[in-house]
Each structure stands twice: as C-alpha cells, then as structure tokens.
Design a protein around this motif. Structure first.
Motif, PDB file in Angstrom:
ATOM      1  N   THR A 181      -6.258  -7.672   6.413  1.00 45.35           N
ATOM      2  CA  THR A 181      -5.671  -8.358   7.374  1.00 45.35           C
ATOM      3  C   THR A 181      -5.003  -7.404   8.536  1.00 45.35           C
ATOM      4  N   VAL A 182      -4.446  -6.433   8.218  1.00 48.49           N
ATOM      5  CA  VAL A 182      -3.799  -5.432   9.130  1.00 48.49           C
ATOM      6  C   VAL A 182      -4.839  -4.395   9.909  1.00 48.49           C
ATOM      7  N   GLY A 183      -5.680  -3.974   8.932  1.00 50.18           N
ATOM      8  CA  GLY A 183      -6.646  -3.029   9.480  1.00 50.18           C
ATOM      9  C   GLY A 183      -7.467  -3.626  10.648  1.00 50.18           C
ATOM     10  N   GLU A 184      -7.848  -4.778  10.318  1.00 47.93           N
ATOM     11  CA  GLU A 184      -8.780  -5.447  11.408  1.00 47.93           C
ATOM     12  C   GLU A 184      -8.266  -5.691  12.634  1.00 47.93           C
ATOM     13  N   ILE A 233       3.953   8.174  17.324  1.00 45.36           N
ATOM     14  CA  ILE A 233       3.478   7.793  15.953  1.00 45.36           C
ATOM     15  C   ILE A 233       4.654   6.578  15.718  1.00 45.36           C
ATOM     16  N   SER A 234       4.083   5.571  14.935  1.00 47.66           N
ATOM     17  CA  SER A 234       4.918   4.500  14.540  1.00 47.66           C
ATOM     18  C   SER A 234       4.582   4.337  12.996  1.00 47.66           C
ATOM     19  N   ILE A 235       5.207   3.813  12.095  1.00 50.03           N
ATOM     20  CA  ILE A 235       5.104   4.079  10.670  1.00 50.03           C
ATOM     21  C   ILE A 235       5.284   2.497  10.335  1.00 50.03           C
ATOM     22  N   ILE A 236       4.284   2.164   9.717  1.00 48.31           N
ATOM     23  CA  ILE A 236       4.480   0.493   9.183  1.00 48.31           C
ATOM     24  C   ILE A 236       4.493   0.565   7.557  1.00 48.31           C
ATOM     25  N   GLN A 253      -2.259 -14.882   9.114  1.00 51.52           N
ATOM     26  CA  GLN A 253      -1.397 -14.704  10.440  1.00 51.52           C
ATOM     27  C   GLN A 253      -0.224 -14.378  10.584  1.00 51.52           C
ATOM     28  N   LEU A 254       0.382 -14.874   9.728  1.00 50.97           N
ATOM     29  CA  LEU A 254       1.917 -14.754   9.699  1.00 50.97           C
ATOM     30  C   LEU A 254       2.182 -13.198   9.223  1.00 50.97           C
ATOM     31  N   LEU A 255       1.428 -12.915   8.149  1.00 47.47           N
ATOM     32  CA  LEU A 255       1.392 -11.211   7.868  1.00 47.47           C
ATOM     33  C   LEU A 255       1.128 -10.527   8.999  1.00 47.47           C
ATOM     34  N   ALA A 256       0.058 -10.554   9.585  1.00 43.67           N
ATOM     35  CA  ALA A 256      -0.420  -9.740  10.822  1.00 43.67           C
ATOM     36  C   ALA A 256       0.792  -9.793  12.059  1.00 43.67           C
ATOM     37  N   LYS A 257       1.383 -10.957  12.246  1.00 48.44           N
ATOM     38  CA  LYS A 257       2.315 -11.257  13.334  1.00 48.44           C
ATOM     39  C   LYS A 257       3.661 -10.109  12.927  1.00 48.44           C
ATOM     40  N   GLU A 258       4.051 -10.305  11.697  1.00 53.71           N
ATOM     41  CA  GLU A 258       5.380  -9.536  11.315  1.00 53.71           C
ATOM     42  C   GLU A 258       5.109  -8.268  11.193  1.00 53.71           C
ATOM     43  N   VAL A 259       3.946  -7.613  10.810  1.00 55.27           N
ATOM     44  CA  VAL A 259       3.687  -6.350  10.574  1.00 55.27           C
ATOM     45  C   VAL A 259       3.614  -5.591  12.111  1.00 55.27           C
TER      46      VAL A 259
END
Length: 502
Positions: free
Chosen positions: A294-297, A418-421, A468-474
């Motif tokens: 989800t996030v990598g894409e 840099i940002s850290i997630i 979709q919600l995960l990607a938006k929040e991350v």
C-alpha cells in the motif's frame, strides 16, 4: 464518466451536557471519529479516521483537534462519533451519534447539533479548507490594562482561531506561556490563519481574559493596536509579512524526488514466521506485506529509478555473505553488505520473503542504528544538493528500547532532507511511537518548534484496514514536512522540467 465533485473540508467538534461517568470528578472526554469508506460501489465497515485530544474534567468540551475530510457531493459518506471518558488505558462509553458529511456541510452555517445516545449533544462545525498557500508572520504584544487577580505576575498564553466566511471559528495554534502584564511571545508564523482570525488571551489556568478579531489587511499598516472586546487588553501587532509559499507539487514538478528507505522489524515479539499467529507468517499476505504494497506503491511513484534500500533489524542473520552470532540492529535484507536495494514493490516483497528464510528473530528493538544509517544517506543528498528527499519507513510491532538515543537523533535529523514514517503492526499500545510522532510536542498547525522540525508520523496499521485510508493517513503530513525543510534551508523549487516527446 463524470468525475465526482468534491473538495476537502475542516471539521471541529464540541460537546454539551455529556454524561458524568466519574465518581469524584467530571468525565475526561475524547471523541473518536469513524467513516464508512466507499470502495468499488460498496460502503465498507466503519473505519477509524482519528480522535480528538482528551480534555480533563469537562462535560462541555470544545475540542481543538481539526479533522480534514474529503467531501464528495455525490456520495452519502456516513460518519460516526463515539464519545469516551478516558481513564488511563481504559475508557467508559459516553454514547455515540451518526450522520453524513453532507448533513454536516449542508447544515445552516455548517453547524449541526446531534443527540448523543447516552445523553448530551455533539456539535459539528465545518468549512472548506482554504487553498491559499500564503504564510503570514508577525509579532503580537498584548498589554493587560486591568490588573488580574494575581499575587505576582500572571502567566498567559494566546490562542489563534481562523474565522470562516460563515463566521465559524477553527482553532489554528496556541503559543507557549509567558509572564508579566505585557507578555512577550515568539513571532507568530502560520499558513492557516486566513484573511480573518481571532486572537484569545488566557491565563495559564485556562481562564479567558480577552479577545480580538482581526482582518489581515489592517496588519499591513505597520504597528497597529486593537482594543479587546472586553476592554481588558490592548493587542499590539507589528512586523507583519505575508509571502507566497511553494507547494509540494511545485517541488515535484521541479524535479524533487522522494527516495524511499524501508526498515523491517525482525524481533522475536513478532512470533515464529511458521505459525499463523505470527505477524511475519510466511503462508499468506501478512500485515508487513500489506503495508509494503500500500505505502510503497505510492512513494515509489515519485522515485525515478525505483531502487529502494531495504534494511532489517533485531535478528540473528545467516545469509551467505552476512552471518552473525549475535543480534544485528541494521542489516541489508538482501544479505549483501554491498547492495541493499530492491527494484520496485515486487522487488521489496521478494527481498522481504528471502530475508525471512535467512534470519532468526531476536531482539531487543533498537531504532537508532537504522535512523543513523538513513541520516548518512540524507546527509549525502544535502551535500550534493541533488533535490532528493528521503522517506524512511519503519515497520514495527512494538515498543522500542533505545528511546533517549532515538529522540536525540530525530532532533538532529530535523535539519536533514528526511522524514520518518513509523507504521505499527499488531496490537501493541505503541505509546512510545505516539510520543515520537510529536503531536504532544508540536502545537497544532506548527511544523517547526523549539529548534525541531516535525519529521515523524506514526500510524497503527490495524486502525486503517482500508488501503486508501491507510495510505492517506500515512502520507498526509509528508508534503508539509518536505516544504518546511525547503523553507528552512531557503530553497525554492526549480522551474518545471520540460521534455520533448519524440
């Protein structure tokens, strides 16, 4: 096919007459907000999208948290509010109410009053998110004209609220406390105040003193003064500057790349990968793989070569080129010390599955070595001035054991590109991760404070099962983090790159 008509709106919540669930004091309320996502023509189950702060001993709370929601005119968009009395790690139910985003935004003056199932009312107020990308900076010096009832000098602070066209007020930021009857506050800098805003002065015990409503045009006249509405305070403004800020898309169009670095937690608390209960279970699409996809894409879309450094931590390794008898806290998931990269999301998946077959889960959980390694890469980008911005994504299942060192490194990393997630998998409480996120450190609406840039975002995976919600929040804080860094170093976006299509 016609595109949905929509835009983003801000939501702020108030409650009145809540049930008192405490015996010796009043309830400590918090509101948790849920939405039903609309996916492939079907409304899915309730999914948490966020929660307000907790307000102590108050049955009529005015929450400062501002939620940003997507409003799509053609969709129903159900939304649910659950009100809780927070008591440490547990809570008592104070009731719930449900409505739709359309009902909230379509209400008179965009203010909707909802009955709560257990008694009391919940009040929503909405406004369209301002699209003006302008930052205002000024100094404010309140002069208290009527002595307050203090034996010594009072301690005071300021709150700033944006005034919408419908006259609703939305909290933007709060200053630190200051002493004396003529308190000296640090310069105010914000992109969210809008053309009209309210300033409120409070005593340190949250007792209201006075307020004033300001139109920005008046601040352009040099040093200006306004009497407060109650006549207790003279608000003096000076040094007003307004400047247009480049946006995240301006930097991307100018050639700025996001460089993803992935770090995966291989500590023993994840469980034996051969067992279905393990977060690293190799027999299916586990939580780690779901996050990678989800996030990598999304992030890889902004990386030109799609080559992603991938690291593991918290394991004993048995790679052909990297064998260890003790726990390693930063190792390439490829097992090759000279090549830590994977090509695209599919390559990351393959490397992750390969590394699972070559490591023994161990511990403890240390973040500092991974952050240090990523900071070295970010330092190279900074020195080469190559317009690359690094995003370190850490996937982890629990608490960390080197918190003081991690906090020190994050402060140093504030001055690097840099940002850290941090994405939490599993059911841990993740209290330390929430602390690293900075929501308690950074005032609302402020991304640089007391020498630190806000660079950390934490998201618990299980609270956002919808991709979709995960990607938006991350990713929703990342654009501001990038533009704040560029502003910090005084860098403007390059002109959009032109390429002739043959």
């Amino acid at each position: 096919m016609q595109e949905n008509i929509g835009y983003q709106i801000e939501l702020q919540i108030h409650c009145r007459g809540l049930k008192d669930a405490d015996t010796f004091s009043r309830s400590d309320p918090q509101v948790v907000v849920y939405q039903k996502p609309f996916v492939n023509g079907v409304y899915k189950n309730w999914t948490m999208i966020g929660e307000t702060e907790v307000i102590q001993n108050d049955l009529n709370p005015n929450f400062q948290k501002v939620f940003v929601l997507d409003f799509i005119f053609e969709l129903k968009q159900p939304i649910r509010f659950e009100i809780r009395d927070i008591d440490g790690d547990s809570f008592d139910d104070l009731g719930f109410c449900e409505t739709t985003i359309g009902n909230m935004f379509g209400a008179k003056n965009q203010i909707l009053i909802l009955p709560i199932s257990e008694g009391g009312k919940l009040i929503t107020q909405c406004d369209r998110v301002p699209v003006k990308n302008e930052q205002m900076t000024f100094k404010i010096k309140p002069q208290i004209l009527k002595p307050l009832k203090w034996c010594g000098q009072p301690s005071t602070y300021l709150k700033f609220n944006r005034i919408a066209q419908n006259k609703n007020k939305f909290f933007v930021l709060q200053t630190e406390s200051a002493l004396t009857n003529s308190p000296q506050f640090n310069p105010i800098s914000s992109k969210k105040l809008g053309n009209n805003f309210q300033v409120e002065l409070y005593e340190a015990n949250n007792k209201f003193i006075d307020s004033v409503e300001i139109n920005v045009d008046f601040l352009k006249n040099g040093v200006v003064s306004f009497n407060g509405q109650s006549g207790q305070v003279l608000f003096v403004f000076e040094g007003f500057i307004a400047k247009q800020l480049p946006s995240f898309t301006d930097f991307i169009r100018g050639g700025t790349q996001l460089n993803l670095v992935l770090a995966v937690d291989f500590t023993g608390s994840n469980g034996d990968p051969r067992q279905p209960s393990s977060l690293h279970y190799i027999g299916g699409q586990n939580q780690y793989l779901k996050v990678i996809n989800t996030v990598g894409e999304i992030l890889i879309a902004y990386d030109y070569d799609k080559n992603i450094p991938c690291y593991g931590f918290g394991a004993v390794t048995a790679f052909p080129q990297l064998r260890s008898n003790e726990t390693l806290h930063c190792f390439p998931m490829s097992g090759d010390p000279n090549n830590s990269e994977a090509q695209g999301v599919e390559g990351i998946e393959a490397l992750y599955k390969y590394s699972l077959s070559k490591v023994t889960l161990s511990g403890p959980t240390y973040f500092a070595p991974i952050i240090s390694e990523s900071m070295k890469l970010a330092q190279v980008n900074k020195q080469q001035e190559n317009d690359n911005y690094m995003v370190l994504v850490i996937l982890t299942d629990g608490e960390i054991h080197d918190m003081p060192k991690v906090e020190e490194l994050i402060e140093q990393a504030s001055f690097l590109p840099i940002s850290i997630i941090i994405i939490g998998v599993g059911n841990d409480s993740f209290d330390m991760m929430k602390k690293l996120d900075g929501d308690d450190f950074f005032p609302e609406g402020v991304s640089f404070y007391k020498g630190r840039r806000d660079i950390v975002q934490f998201v618990p995976f299980l609270q956002f099962p919808n991709p979709q919600l995960l990607a938006k929040e991350v990713l929703h804080e990342l654009p501001d983090q990038l533009t704040t860094y560029m502003e910090l170093i005084g860098k403007l976006p390059r002109p959009p790159q032109q390429q002739i299509i043959q």
